[in-house]
Scaffold this motif. Structure first.
Motif, PDB file in Angstrom:
ATOM      1  N   TRP A  37      28.995  42.360  49.797  1.00 26.53           N
ATOM      2  CA  TRP A  37      29.460  41.221  49.002  1.00 26.53           C
ATOM      3  C   TRP A  37      28.587  41.054  47.751  1.00 26.53           C
ATOM      4  N   ARG A  94      29.441  43.635  45.152  1.00 25.11           N
ATOM      5  CA  ARG A  94      30.691  43.293  44.452  1.00 25.11           C
ATOM      6  C   ARG A  94      30.450  42.180  43.442  1.00 25.11           C
ATOM      7  N   ARG A  95      29.646  41.196  43.810  1.00 24.28           N
ATOM      8  CA  ARG A  95      29.322  40.096  42.882  1.00 24.28           C
ATOM      9  C   ARG A  95      28.545  40.614  41.672  1.00 24.28           C
ATOM     10  N   GLN A 145      28.768  43.602  40.383  1.00 28.84           N
ATOM     11  CA  GLN A 145      29.689  44.357  39.539  1.00 28.84           C
ATOM     12  C   GLN A 145      30.622  43.436  38.762  1.00 28.84           C
ATOM     13  N   SER A 146      30.953  42.294  39.311  1.00 27.04           N
ATOM     14  CA  SER A 146      31.858  41.325  38.664  1.00 27.04           C
ATOM     15  C   SER A 146      31.245  39.933  38.757  1.00 27.04           C
ATOM     16  N   ASN A 197      31.350  37.272  37.053  1.00 25.52           N
ATOM     17  CA  ASN A 197      32.165  36.109  36.709  1.00 25.52           C
ATOM     18  C   ASN A 197      33.258  35.828  37.735  1.00 25.52           C
ATOM     19  N   ASP A 198      33.462  36.735  38.681  1.00 27.44           N
ATOM     20  CA  ASP A 198      34.473  36.548  39.713  1.00 27.44           C
ATOM     21  C   ASP A 198      33.843  35.824  40.902  1.00 27.44           C
ATOM     22  N   THR A 199      34.132  34.543  40.987  1.00 26.18           N
ATOM     23  CA  THR A 199      33.567  33.738  42.072  1.00 26.18           C
ATOM     24  C   THR A 199      34.617  33.416  43.141  1.00 26.18           C
ATOM     25  N   SER A 200      35.714  34.154  43.139  1.00 27.59           N
ATOM     26  CA  SER A 200      36.803  33.846  44.068  1.00 27.59           C
ATOM     27  C   SER A 200      36.487  34.228  45.515  1.00 27.59           C
ATOM     28  N   GLU A 201      35.580  35.184  45.700  1.00 29.57           N
ATOM     29  CA  GLU A 201      35.267  35.630  47.053  1.00 29.57           C
ATOM     30  C   GLU A 201      34.022  34.915  47.572  1.00 29.57           C
TER      31      GLU A 201
END
Length: 149
Positions: free
Chosen positions: A60, A63-64, A66-67, A69-73
């Motif tokens: 996890w 993945r955070r 790498q992205s 700005n993506d806080t959806s997960e």
């Protein structure tokens, strides 16, 4: 000055959740409340759960990274709450005191399989024992008496 609590040390198994023995370690008797401390006892199943959680957290975090700005997960759920929060816990005594659970803290890094529950009111003077009751979905009902004298 606040009085220090009396600490009862039953160190006994309360229940079993999916092959994990859950023990009542201590009962703290404060003037204004009661604190129960529980622990899931280490075994192969708990080690496997902790290892899987560590692996899932690492994946996890990667993945955070790498992205960012993506806080959806959301991060993976800790194993402790998945096990310990399935247990419903209550307290009774011979006086019929109505104990209410006020707070519960479960898990955390390094304490994944620990549980702390705070009940009010404090135990009345003259109480000889507390009975700790457990139940939960798919769990057997159980009750143990803890001498308070």
């Amino acid at each position: 000055m606040t009085a220090l609590p009396r600490i009862l040390v039953p160190r006994t198994q309360l229940t079993d959740v999916d092959g994990i023995a859950v023990a009542l370690l201590t009962v703290e008797l404060w003037d204004d409340g009661i604190v129960l401390r529980l622990a899931g006892l280490p075994n192969e199943a708990t080690q496997r759960m902790l290892d899987e959680h560590e692996h899932d957290m690492t994946a996890w975090a990667e993945r955070r990274q790498q992205s960012p700005n993506d806080t959806s997960e959301a991060p993976p759920e800790e194993p402790g709450p998945l096990i310990l929060n399935r247990i419903n816990i209550g307290i009774t005594d011979e006086h019929g005191t109505s104990y209410r659970m006020m707070t519960r803290r479960t898990g955390g890094t390094g304490t994944e399989l620990r549980d702390e529950l705070y009940f009010q009111p404090g135990m009345p003077k003259g109480t000889n024992h507390l009975t700790i009751h457990t139940s939960g979905s798919g769990l057997p009902e159980n009750a143990i008496q803890v001498p308070a004298t």
